[in-house]
Design an enzyme around this catalytic site. Structure first.
Site, PDB file in Angstrom:
ATOM      1  N   CYS A   1     -25.242 -24.603  -5.153  1.00  0.00           N
ATOM      2  CA  CYS A   1     -25.535 -23.338  -5.836  1.00  0.00           C
ATOM      3  C   CYS A   1     -26.997 -22.941  -5.700  1.00  0.00           C
ATOM      4  CB  CYS A   1     -25.176 -23.457  -7.315  1.00  0.00           C
ATOM      5  SG  CYS A   1     -26.180 -24.673  -8.187  1.00  0.00           S
TER       6      CYS A   1
ATOM      7  N   CYS B   1     -23.049 -24.912 -11.734  1.00  0.00           N
ATOM      8  CA  CYS B   1     -21.780 -24.752 -11.023  1.00  0.00           C
ATOM      9  C   CYS B   1     -20.780 -25.851 -11.338  1.00  0.00           C
ATOM     10  CB  CYS B   1     -22.035 -24.681  -9.520  1.00  0.00           C
ATOM     11  SG  CYS B   1     -22.725 -26.198  -8.844  1.00  0.00           S
TER      12      CYS B   1
ATOM     13  N   CYS C   1     -23.713 -30.444 -12.264  1.00  0.00           N
ATOM     14  CA  CYS C   1     -24.698 -29.364 -12.321  1.00  0.00           C
ATOM     15  C   CYS C   1     -24.349 -28.429 -13.476  1.00  0.00           C
ATOM     16  CB  CYS C   1     -24.668 -28.621 -10.990  1.00  0.00           C
ATOM     17  SG  CYS C   1     -25.670 -27.132 -10.987  1.00  0.00           S
TER      18      CYS C   1
ATOM     19  N   CYS D   1     -36.065 -37.440 -10.332  1.00  0.00           N
ATOM     20  CA  CYS D   1     -36.561 -37.105 -11.653  1.00  0.00           C
ATOM     21  C   CYS D   1     -35.995 -35.722 -11.987  1.00  0.00           C
ATOM     22  CB  CYS D   1     -38.089 -37.093 -11.559  1.00  0.00           C
ATOM     23  SG  CYS D   1     -38.918 -36.923 -13.108  1.00  0.00           S
TER      24      CYS D   1
HETATM   25 ZN    ZN Z   1     -24.950 -25.992  -9.354  1.00  0.00          ZN
END
Ligand code: ZN
Length: 132
Positions: free
Chosen positions: A100, A51, A48, A120
Protein backbone atom coordinates in the site's frame (compact mmCIF):
# COMPACT_ATOMS: atom_id res chain seq x y z
CA UNK A 1 2.38 -10.94 -5.84
CA UNK A 2 -0.70 -9.02 -4.86
CA UNK A 3 -1.71 -5.96 -6.75
CA UNK A 4 -0.53 -2.80 -5.10
CA UNK A 5 -3.21 -0.82 -3.36
CA UNK A 6 -3.43 2.69 -4.72
CA UNK A 7 -5.67 5.25 -3.04
CA UNK A 8 -5.78 8.99 -3.08
CA UNK A 9 -4.94 11.07 -0.03
CA UNK A 10 -8.64 11.69 0.53
CA UNK A 11 -9.47 8.00 0.35
CA UNK A 12 -6.79 7.18 2.93
CA UNK A 13 -8.11 9.94 5.17
CA UNK A 14 -11.50 8.26 5.18
CA UNK A 15 -10.06 4.91 6.24
CA UNK A 16 -7.35 5.94 8.70
CA UNK A 17 -7.58 7.93 11.90
CA UNK A 18 -5.51 11.16 12.00
CA UNK A 19 -2.58 9.55 13.81
CA UNK A 20 -2.48 6.62 11.35
CA UNK A 21 -2.71 8.99 8.42
CA UNK A 22 0.15 11.10 9.76
CA UNK A 23 2.47 8.12 10.19
CA UNK A 24 1.52 5.84 7.31
CA UNK A 25 0.93 8.46 4.64
CA UNK A 26 3.05 11.42 5.77
CA UNK A 27 6.00 9.46 7.16
CA UNK A 28 5.46 10.57 10.72
CA UNK A 29 7.00 8.96 13.79
CA UNK A 30 5.20 8.30 17.04
CA UNK A 31 7.00 9.48 20.21
CA UNK A 32 9.20 6.74 21.71
CA UNK A 33 7.57 4.57 24.39
CA UNK A 34 4.14 5.84 23.38
CA UNK A 35 3.05 3.00 21.11
CA UNK A 36 0.58 0.33 22.11
CA UNK A 37 2.63 -2.67 20.96
CA UNK A 38 6.07 -2.03 22.50
CA UNK A 39 5.53 -4.45 25.35
CA UNK A 40 3.08 -6.76 23.62
CA UNK A 41 4.33 -10.34 24.05
CA UNK A 42 1.24 -12.17 22.83
CA UNK A 43 1.60 -14.65 19.99
CA UNK A 44 0.15 -13.60 16.67
CA UNK A 45 0.63 -11.60 13.52
CA UNK A 46 1.11 -7.89 13.01
CA UNK A 47 -0.69 -6.59 9.95
CA UNK A 48 -0.55 -3.20 8.28
CA UNK A 49 -2.99 -0.75 9.89
CA UNK A 50 -3.76 0.62 6.44
CA UNK A 51 -4.38 -2.41 4.25
CA UNK A 52 -4.54 -5.22 6.87
CA UNK A 53 -2.01 -7.44 5.11
CA UNK A 54 0.57 -9.47 7.05
CA UNK A 55 3.84 -7.82 8.00
CA UNK A 56 5.55 -9.29 11.05
CA UNK A 57 5.19 -12.36 13.24
CA UNK A 58 5.39 -12.14 17.03
CA UNK A 59 8.11 -14.83 16.73
CA UNK A 60 10.65 -12.27 15.53
CA UNK A 61 9.68 -9.44 17.88
CA UNK A 62 12.27 -8.50 20.47
CA UNK A 63 12.78 -5.86 23.13
CA UNK A 64 15.31 -3.42 21.67
CA UNK A 65 14.88 -0.74 24.32
CA UNK A 66 14.44 1.83 21.55
CA UNK A 67 10.88 2.77 22.45
CA UNK A 68 9.34 1.27 19.31
CA UNK A 69 8.25 -2.27 18.52
CA UNK A 70 11.25 -4.05 17.01
CA UNK A 71 11.45 -7.10 14.78
CA UNK A 72 14.46 -8.87 13.32
CA UNK A 73 12.72 -10.12 10.19
CA UNK A 74 9.68 -9.59 8.00
CA UNK A 75 7.21 -12.29 6.97
CA UNK A 76 7.98 -11.68 3.31
CA UNK A 77 11.05 -9.84 2.06
CA UNK A 78 9.18 -8.98 -1.13
CA UNK A 79 6.57 -7.12 0.88
CA UNK A 80 8.78 -4.26 1.99
CA UNK A 81 10.68 -1.62 0.08
CA UNK A 82 13.78 -0.11 1.60
CA UNK A 83 14.61 3.46 0.77
CA UNK A 84 17.53 5.65 1.71
CA UNK A 85 16.49 8.61 3.82
CA UNK A 86 18.53 11.65 4.83
CA UNK A 87 15.75 13.77 6.25
CA UNK A 88 17.19 14.34 9.72
CA UNK A 89 20.74 14.85 8.52
CA UNK A 90 21.51 11.23 9.28
CA UNK A 91 21.41 8.34 6.89
CA UNK A 92 18.59 5.93 7.65
CA UNK A 93 16.83 3.22 5.70
CA UNK A 94 13.12 3.75 5.53
CA UNK A 95 10.81 0.73 5.51
CA UNK A 96 7.80 1.04 3.23
CA UNK A 97 5.12 -1.59 2.83
CA UNK A 98 4.97 -2.36 -0.88
CA UNK A 99 1.34 -3.46 -0.71
CA UNK A 100 0.00 0.00 0.00
CA UNK A 101 3.05 2.27 0.04
CA UNK A 102 2.56 2.92 3.74
CA UNK A 103 5.46 4.21 5.86
CA UNK A 104 6.25 1.72 8.63
CA UNK A 105 9.49 2.90 10.22
CA UNK A 106 13.20 2.33 9.71
CA UNK A 107 15.57 -0.63 9.60
CA UNK A 108 18.99 -0.70 11.27
CA UNK A 109 21.92 -3.12 11.18
CA UNK A 110 22.22 -3.61 14.94
CA UNK A 111 19.58 -6.31 15.41
CA UNK A 112 20.03 -9.79 16.85
CA UNK A 113 21.00 -12.93 14.98
CA UNK A 114 20.31 -14.55 12.58
CA UNK A 115 19.53 -11.51 10.40
CA UNK A 116 21.30 -8.77 12.34
CA UNK A 117 18.45 -6.48 11.34
CA UNK A 118 16.32 -4.30 13.59
CA UNK A 119 13.07 -3.22 12.01
CA UNK A 120 12.02 -0.29 14.15
CA UNK A 121 8.32 0.10 13.46
CA UNK A 122 5.64 2.52 14.64
CA UNK A 123 2.89 0.80 16.65
CA UNK A 124 0.47 3.04 14.83
CA UNK A 125 1.42 1.46 11.49
CA UNK A 126 0.50 -1.95 12.87
CA UNK A 127 -2.54 -3.85 13.97
CA UNK A 128 -2.09 -6.98 16.07
CA UNK A 129 -4.06 -10.13 15.41
CA UNK A 130 -3.79 -12.54 18.31
CA UNK A 131 -3.33 -16.20 17.52
CA UNK A 132 -6.42 -18.15 18.45
ZN1 ZN B 1 -0.72 -1.41 4.15
Amino acid sequence: MKKRIVKTKEEWKNILNPQEFYILREKGTEPPFSGKYIYNKDKGIYVCAGCKNELFSSEVKFDSGSGWPSFWDVISKASVELKSDHSLGVHRIEVIYSNCGGHLGFVFDDGPKPTGKRYCINSTSLQFQKKK
